[in-house]
Design a protein around this motif. Sequence first.
Motif, PDB file in Angstrom:
ATOM      1  N   ASP A   1       3.358   0.443   3.060  1.00 51.09           N
ATOM      2  CA  ASP A   1       3.236  -0.793   3.829  1.00 51.09           C
ATOM      3  C   ASP A   1       3.454  -1.916   2.844  1.00 51.09           C
ATOM      4  O   ASP A   1       2.778  -1.957   1.819  1.00 51.09           O
TER       5      ASP A   1
ATOM      6  N   ASN B   1       0.873  -1.171   0.000  1.00 47.75           N
ATOM      7  CA  ASN B   1       0.000   0.000   0.000  1.00 47.75           C
ATOM      8  C   ASN B   1       0.911   1.222   0.000  1.00 47.75           C
ATOM      9  O   ASN B   1       1.672   1.424   0.935  1.00 47.75           O
TER      10      ASN B   1
ATOM     11  N   ARG C   1       4.024  -7.356   7.971  1.00 47.13           N
ATOM     12  CA  ARG C   1       3.875  -6.075   7.297  1.00 47.13           C
ATOM     13  C   ARG C   1       4.979  -5.132   7.758  1.00 47.13           C
ATOM     14  O   ARG C   1       5.235  -4.999   8.955  1.00 47.13           O
TER      15      ARG C   1
HETATM   16  C1  LIG Z   1      -4.227  -1.517   1.657  1.00 49.33           C
HETATM   17  O1  LIG Z   1      -5.250  -0.691   1.175  1.00 49.33           O
HETATM   18  C2  LIG Z   1      -6.445  -1.375   0.916  1.00 49.33           C
HETATM   19  C3  LIG Z   1      -7.406  -0.415   0.270  1.00 49.33           C
HETATM   20  O2  LIG Z   1      -7.205   0.866   0.731  1.00 49.33           O
HETATM   21  C4  LIG Z   1      -6.985  -1.924   2.234  1.00 49.33           C
HETATM   22  O3  LIG Z   1      -8.159  -2.649   1.990  1.00 49.33           O
HETATM   23  C5  LIG Z   1      -5.938  -2.848   2.821  1.00 49.33           C
HETATM   24  O4  LIG Z   1      -6.331  -3.291   4.079  1.00 49.33           O
HETATM   25  C6  LIG Z   1      -4.605  -2.142   2.954  1.00 49.33           C
HETATM   26  N1  LIG Z   1      -3.617  -3.119   3.305  1.00 49.33           N
HETATM   27  C7  LIG Z   1      -2.642  -2.848   4.166  1.00 49.33           C
HETATM   28  C8  LIG Z   1      -1.669  -3.957   4.371  1.00 49.33           C
HETATM   29  O5  LIG Z   1      -2.562  -1.805   4.761  1.00 49.33           O
END
Ligand SMILES: *[C@@H]1O[C@H](CO)[C@@H](O)[C@H](O)[C@H]1NC(C)=O
Length: 950
Positions: free
Chosen positions: A104, A81, A173
């Motif tokens: 992330d 992300n 993560r």
């Molecule tokens: C990344 O972003 C998506 C959509 O914004 C979200 O659903 C997801 O949980 C996020 N993943 C992390 C690892 O932060």
Amino acid sequence: MAKGFYISKNMGLAGLLMGAVAGVVIIALAAVYDKEKTKNQNKPVDGVTTVSPTTSSTLSTPKNPWEYYRLPDSLSPVSYNITLWPRLVVNASTGLYIFTGQSDVVFRCEKETDLILIHCNKLNLTLLSGHRVRLTGLDGATAPNVISSWLQVKTEYLVIQLKGKLAAGKSYRLSTDFQGELADDLKGFYRSEYTEDGVKKVVATSQMQATFARKAFPCFDEPAMKAVFHVTLIHQRGTVALSNGRDVETVNTTIDGAEVTKTRFEPTKRMSTYLLAFIVSDFAHITGSIENNNVLVRIWARRKAIAEGHGYYALNVTGPMLQFYEGYYNASYPLSKSDQIALPDFSAGAMENWGLITYRETALLYDPASSSVGNKETVLTVVAHELAHMWFGNLVTLRWWNDLWLNEGFASYVEYLGADYAEPTWNIKELIILYEVHKVFAVDALASSHPLSRKEEEVNRPDEISEMFNTISYSKVLYGSPCSRPSPTARFYMVLHFAFNNTVYSDLWDHLQKAVLTTPGMSLPHTVHDIMNRWILQMGFPVVTIDTATGHITQKHFLLDPDSVVDRPSPYNYTWMVPIKWMKGGVEREQHWLLQETDRHVPMTTAGSEWVLANLNVSGYYRVNYDTDNWERLINQLTVIPLINRAQIVDDAFNLARAKVINTTLALRTTRYLSQERDYIPWESAIRNLNYYILMFDRGQVYGMLQVGSSYNMIYQTFTVAEVLSFSHILQVYNQINAISFACRMGVERCRVLTSVWFREWMLNPDHNPIHPNLKTTVYCNAIAAGGVEEWDFAWTMFKNATVATEAAKLRSALACTKVPWLLNRYLDYSLDPAKIRKQDCTSTISYIAHNVVGMPLAWDFIRARWSYIYTEYGGGSFSFSNLINGVTRRFSTEFELKQLKQFKEDNAGVGFGSGTLALEQAMEKTAANIKWVAENQEQVMNWFSNECT
Ligand SMILES: *[C@@H]1O[C@H](CO)[C@@H](O)[C@H](O)[C@H]1NC(C)=O
Ligand SMILES: *[C@@H]1O[C@H](CO)[C@@H](O)[C@H](O)[C@H]1NC(C)=O
Ligand SMILES: *[C@@H]1O[C@H](CO)[C@@H](O)[C@H](O)[C@H]1NC(C)=O
Ligand SMILES: *[C@@H]1O[C@H](CO)[C@@H](O)[C@H](O)[C@H]1NC(C)=O
Ligand SMILES: *[C@@H]1O[C@H](CO)[C@@H](O)[C@H](O)[C@H]1NC(C)=O
Ligand SMILES: [Zn+2]
């Protein structure tokens, strides 16, 4: 195809063989992914900054994992992300343009480890709760504490040491916050600037290939480390943000007191980091679609360029091409949108970022009013090349950069198919021989060449990777080796089995063998493995000599300089298995395989005036020589020989003469028939070869004779200017342009007068340019060469004011044509001033100046004096440095120049030559060959031309 080029009905085994390969390449490659993966750990680090193309990095073995350039196989990324916020105004406290970001990354631990290595270059990590990074365990895993973390500058890693171990099979993560400079360096996330209606505008854009994604955010920056990317861009209100996916949410918000827009994009497909793109601009766009498909097709550019309609040609051809590729690959376009964007500053020609392809303006924008037909062809072929990558390269990706040849060679071929589909009347495929084959023959005939396929462990450092982007990787693959006539059956499997995954070539031949066995009527004299390895594991190519008196044929490694020493051993002793398609008396005969050095009593004997012609339509990657009698028969009957072979006979003869295999007069005599030649390809082939003579002699006394002789000789056709303007067929237009510019170049008075008068007319009325777009390059150059400071300054003003990139490009090259030394020196200085010449254009401007006989020594002095500066400021580009070195040294033909070249190499060993490393070796070899050639041929050439024009 109208002219029966390449794929004749009777394709023969070689054709089928090559054909089957390309498809299978793609299928086979992913299968060995796991096997290969383990081979990749112990990569030595090289402490020396110079690169030699022939040696790998082999110095003392480092102790620590972070001293290796390749990532260990303990971790693999799953998804990222990323949020990036580029500031398009200067930061008040630092005086820099910056961007900030958060990332992330979720990764899976494959092997237990207490160390995390992730690429990170030139980013300042901001502290998160006292640490540079935050590590979180997922799905119940516990993350060990971070003991220490640091940036390993040389290998471009963020290194994180942990107190405990990450557990195999668990996911984690890793979060980082960072800040970077949005520099004007054309790499990673960077800035491009332009002026529109008197207002300075800034664009944030990106170029990740090959190793610059790590300069935008911390990532596992290797092509096989595919992952899904969730991208969010924060940007100034009123600007547009683009990335690989479609935008799914745009909100206005306030962050730290700044009113901004936040654009979130749909998650990408599983993809490589080098294909990411992030762009913030105030550009406009036009929209289209693929027929019967939901894919959104858009062309983006500066508002003014879009408003003036310069995006329409690219838009017009994109839909049909995508549709063609869908059929060709038997797979629908993999993404929901296809954006293509033209950037004012861009180092390469274009970059195939998945879903958001970036271009130089000259490679995407076409202005029917001011651009030439050549500009149009550039747009067509570059767009075709990049779109071809959407499947091969992006969907199916090579495992490591040593295999770049498969990726680029394939795209370089398929490009012609896509372009031909979009412009079926252009006969664009005929140009392969000029654009690809002759180009790669020229460098692959040197002892300093290298095998197409490099070992994975020979390519580690970023500069070694950038060296892979060379002519051999792009153009050799078309012939003789896994070439490009893909078997239809293979295409479907490619997508089905290997989409979103990576490939290597090592398993390839086995799969191809299966294809051969299952193709009815196909048999080969040897295994695919035996045949193909000879073409990719040894450098160079053979010259096949056919004796039509005895029927004996032999092969020999073709070296442009017969005295050069090949010190690179070959596992096959420089012999190849050569498929020979041939013709006798105008009739195609059964293909012959030359499997050893010599074959005796092949039925290629002839009687009377019957000629033998081999390498029909240049279907194989080799040159052909004949006995003298057959040469004579061919020369006398050139007009009835197939088009592509006419061009080839000229090129073979000139090159065989340079290699002292045949004599120079024979080569020159192949041009006599040109008085009856009406096609562009053979003319262009002859002009390029004569160009070598011009370069060798234009500083000496032979030149006068050559000038008179060749204008007499070459301008058989009396072209009229009106014809250039009216011809509708693109290759005929090129032919006319060639005739005029050659006449001008050779000093034909009428030509000089005409160009100067037209240019004057324009100077008197700058708002109305009377010069036809197709002739601008020629007219500008000749008028500036004939003129003085007044012409030059006018052209410079026009260059600075040009709002169409193709126009600016023509003026920029023409400015280098002046014969006035101080103007050339001033222009050289301008080339290093980004306010005058864009950084992307620096090296090509210097090359243009070096093409000019007066400018050559000035440019050479200039780059020698400032190499270190040029290298540090401009060294990133993939092709630019090899072009620069080639450009500056192409006339070199004296002992003194060779000495200077060697000195230059020595003096700058500590600085390096980047993508020009191989070019420098080639330049030294070519110079040595030129010295001998001039000494041995000067007289012959002079005599020939003086006889011809009396
Ligand atoms: C990344 O972003 C998506 C959509 O914004 C979200 O659903 C997801 O949980 C996020 N993943 C992390 C690892 O932060
Ligand atoms: C990629 O290919 C390898 C080898 O064929 C296979 O093991 C792996 O599962 C594939 N990965 C994906 C995401 O398809
Ligand atoms: C990163 O940090 C260095 C050292 O503190 C500083 O000189 C540089 O300006 C910073 N870069 C950015 C883009 O903030
Ligand atoms: C955000 O602000 C811009 C400029 O103020 C405006 O044009 C745009 O419509 C706004 N977008 C949204 C989603 O409200
Ligand atoms: C694009 O296609 C349209 C429709 O066929 C045509 O009218 C237009 O001239 C084309 N534009 C260019 C620049 O080729
Ligand atoms: Zn490419």
